[in-house]
Design an enzyme around this catalytic site. Structure first.
Site, PDB file in Angstrom:
ATOM      1  N   GLU A  24     104.136  -1.435  22.133  1.00 23.38           N
ATOM      2  CA  GLU A  24     103.126  -0.374  22.200  1.00 23.38           C
ATOM      3  C   GLU A  24     103.760   1.003  22.039  1.00 23.38           C
ATOM      4  OE1 GLU A  24     100.126  -1.164  21.836  1.00 23.38           O
ATOM      5  OE2 GLU A  24     100.345  -3.278  22.319  1.00 23.38           O
TER       6      GLU A  24
ATOM      7  N   CYS B  84      99.392  -8.340  16.964  1.00 25.07           N
ATOM      8  CA  CYS B  84      98.955  -6.955  17.093  1.00 25.07           C
ATOM      9  C   CYS B  84      97.472  -6.868  16.764  1.00 25.07           C
ATOM     10  CB  CYS B  84      99.767  -6.071  16.151  1.00 25.07           C
ATOM     11  SG  CYS B  84      99.370  -4.324  16.255  1.00 25.07           S
TER      12      CYS B  84
END
Length: 170
Positions: free
Chosen positions: A135, A92
């Site tokens: 996401e 991430c």
């Protein structure tokens, strides 16, 4: 276009639930373009608006090998297709230099708006399905480390705090 600042864990703003985009206008399109530039510059494959401190339901991604297939997901909604789950290594941009396996739905059905506000649907599997779910979690204020054991999550927190201290001392 402008490169945006990516928030890093444990910044509490990453926990904010994003609001729907009411109208896809020039401001929304500029956000999309800036997010794509930011994502590509950071060598990422996906970026949610929450990660750049804009709490609207906007995601950009590009899982292609040659970075030639940008996708825009405005007000996305997804549904898992079947019960089959697959663990996949995730990272991430908001938790740099940390990776962990996270089980997610193998296949998903997605509904979203594109950069111009046109609705579209698609079915995704593999990396694209994982990226959509990862996401989307950001829009809900959820991070992939939330799926880890408390011990592993605590290790990540300590690593990120150490990183932030080192950056402040530099």
């Amino acid at each position: 276009m402008a490169k945006l600042t990516i928030l890093e864990f444990p910044d509490e703003r990453l926990r904010t639930k994003a609001a729907p985009v009411e109208t896809v206008d020039d401001e929304t399109r500029k956000l999309v373009d800036d997010m794509l530039e930011t994502m590509y510059d950071a060598q990422g494959i996906g970026l949610a608006a929450t990660q750049v401190d804009v709490h609207r339901r906007v995601i950009v991604m590009d899982v292609s090998d040659d970075r030639s297939q940008p996708r825009v997901l405005i007000n996305p909604e997804y549904t898992p297709l079947g019960d089959e789950r697959e663990p996949m290594q995730e990272g991430c941009l908001s938790i740099p230099e940390y990776y962990a396996e996270v089980p997610r739905a193998l296949r998903v059905s997605l509904k979203a708006l594109d950069r111009d506000g046109n609705p579209y649907e698609l079915e995704a599997d593999g990396l694209l399905a994982h990226c959509i779910q990862h996401e989307y979690d950001h829009l809900e204020g959820v991070l992939f480390v939330d799926y880890l054991s408390p011990l592993k999550r605590d290790r990540v927190l300590k690593k990120m705090q150490k990183r932030h201290r080192a950056m402040q001392d530099a």
